[in-house]
Design an enzyme around this catalytic site. Structure first.
Site, short mmCIF file in Angstrom:
data_model
loop_
_atom_site.label_atom_id
_atom_site.label_comp_id
_atom_site.label_asym_id
_atom_site.label_seq_id
_atom_site.Cartn_x
_atom_site.Cartn_y
_atom_site.Cartn_z
N HIS A 135 0.74 -1.39 0.08
CA HIS A 135 -0.12 -0.07 -0.09
C HIS A 135 0.90 1.38 -0.03
O HIS A 135 0.52 2.23 -0.73
CB HIS A 135 -0.75 0.14 1.05
N ASP A 193 -7.53 -2.69 -1.66
CA ASP A 193 -8.26 -3.46 -0.87
C ASP A 193 -9.81 -3.29 -1.66
O ASP A 193 -10.27 -2.00 -1.81
CB ASP A 193 -8.29 -2.77 0.61
N GLU A 217 -5.75 -12.48 3.45
CA GLU A 217 -7.01 -11.40 3.18
C GLU A 217 -7.74 -11.42 1.85
O GLU A 217 -7.03 -11.18 0.59
CB GLU A 217 -6.73 -9.83 3.59
N HIS A 265 -7.36 -8.01 -0.45
CA HIS A 265 -6.06 -7.43 -0.40
C HIS A 265 -5.49 -7.84 -1.70
O HIS A 265 -5.09 -9.06 -1.78
CB HIS A 265 -5.48 -7.49 0.74
#
Length: 228
Positions: A141, A148, A206, A209
Site C-alpha cells: 500500500h 483493498d 485477506e 487485498h
C-alpha cells in the site's frame, strides 16, 4: 529506599523513551520517499505518478474506511476519503472494471495508496503481521501498488456475498478458506480470477487485498493525500 525509588523514577522514563524511539525509527532502515524525492522519481518516470482512481474510473465505487471510524483502529486515519495508486495500477484496475461490467458487477474500493506513517500507526496498535504490515519492510500500500476491494452488483448497488467484511481479522478472511457457503466462495474466486487476469495477486490472509505484480519497481512513500 527513597534514593533507590528516585533512580527507578528516572530509569523507567528513559527506558520507555528508548523503546518509543526504537518503535518509531523504522524509516532509518528503509528508503521511504518524501514529496520532493517522489516528484523527482515522477519526473524521471511518469509511470511512477500516483493518480486518483476515481478520475480515471469514474464509475468505480469508493468506501474508504480509514477516512471514517468504521475500521479496526476505530478512528479516522485519513483526512480525505480518496483513493490513489500508481498510474499502471490504475490502468490495470480500469481493465478489471470493464471486465466485471460484462458480468453485471463492479469494484468497490476500501483502500489503496497508504502513507507509510499510517502503516507505522497501524503496527504500533496491532502488531499482527498476518493482517498489518511490518514497518521494517513496509506495505505494498505504501508503494501505491496494493488495493483493498470487493464486488458490487451493478443492478442493485449492493455488495456481493463474501466470506467476511473488510478488515476482518479471522481465519475466514483467508483467500483460500474453504468452510464457507458456495456463493461466498464463488464470488471470492471470481474476483481472484479476474484480478489475476489483469496483473494482480491476492494475499493469503485477506481476500480483499490485491498486490500489483509490478510492485518491486516502486519505492515506499510517505506523502499525505493533500500533497498529491
Amino acid at each position: 529506599m527513597i534514593k533507590s525509588y528516585s533512580k527507578l523514577i528516572f530509569v523507567i522514563p528513559l527506558l520507555c523513551g528508548l523503546k518509543a524511539a526504537k518503535a518509531q525509527d523504522y524509516s532509518s532502515i528503509l528508503h521511504v520517499e518524501n514529496q520532493a524525492q517522489y516528484l523527482e522519481e515522477v519526473k524521471a518516470d511518469p509511470n511512477k505518478k500516483l493518480v486518483e482512481i476515481k478520475k480515471y474510473i469514474p464509475e468505480i465505487t469508493l468506501d474508504i474506511r480509514y477516512a471514517t471510524a468504521n475500521n479496526f483502529m476505530h478512528r479516522k486515519m485519513y483526512q480525505q476519503a480518496r483513493a490513489f495508486a500508481r498510474l499502471p495500477v490504475v490502468m490495470a484496475l480500469k481493465d478489471v472494471e470493464a471486465d466485471l461490467k460484462t458480468r453485471g458487477l463492479g469494484l468497490k474500493i476500501y483502500d489503496a495508496y497508504r502513507p507509510y506513517s499510517v502503516t507505522v500507526k497501524f503496527y504500533k496498535e496491532t502488531p499482527d503481521t498476518n493482517f498489518v504490515a511490518d514497518p521494517k519492510k513496509g506495505s505494498k500500500h505504501n508503494r501505491g501498488c496494493a488495493i483493498d476491494l470487493g464486488l458490487i452488483d451493478l443492478k442493485t448497488g449492493k455488495d456481493t456475498d463474501m466470506p467476511t467484511g473488510f478488515d476482518s481479522f479471522s481465519r475466514k478472511a483467508g483467500a483460500n478458506y474453504a468452510e464457507l457457503p458456495k456463493q461466498e466462495i464463488d464470488n471470492r474466486e471470481l474476483l481472484k480470477s479476474v484480478m489475476a487476469a489483469h496483473g494482480f495477486k491476492v494475499i493469503s490472509t485477506e481476500w480483499w487485498h490485491y498486490d500489483y505484480n509490478g510492485w518491486p519497481n516502486y519505492p515506499l512513500l510517505d506523502i499525505p493525500f493533500a500533497a498529491i
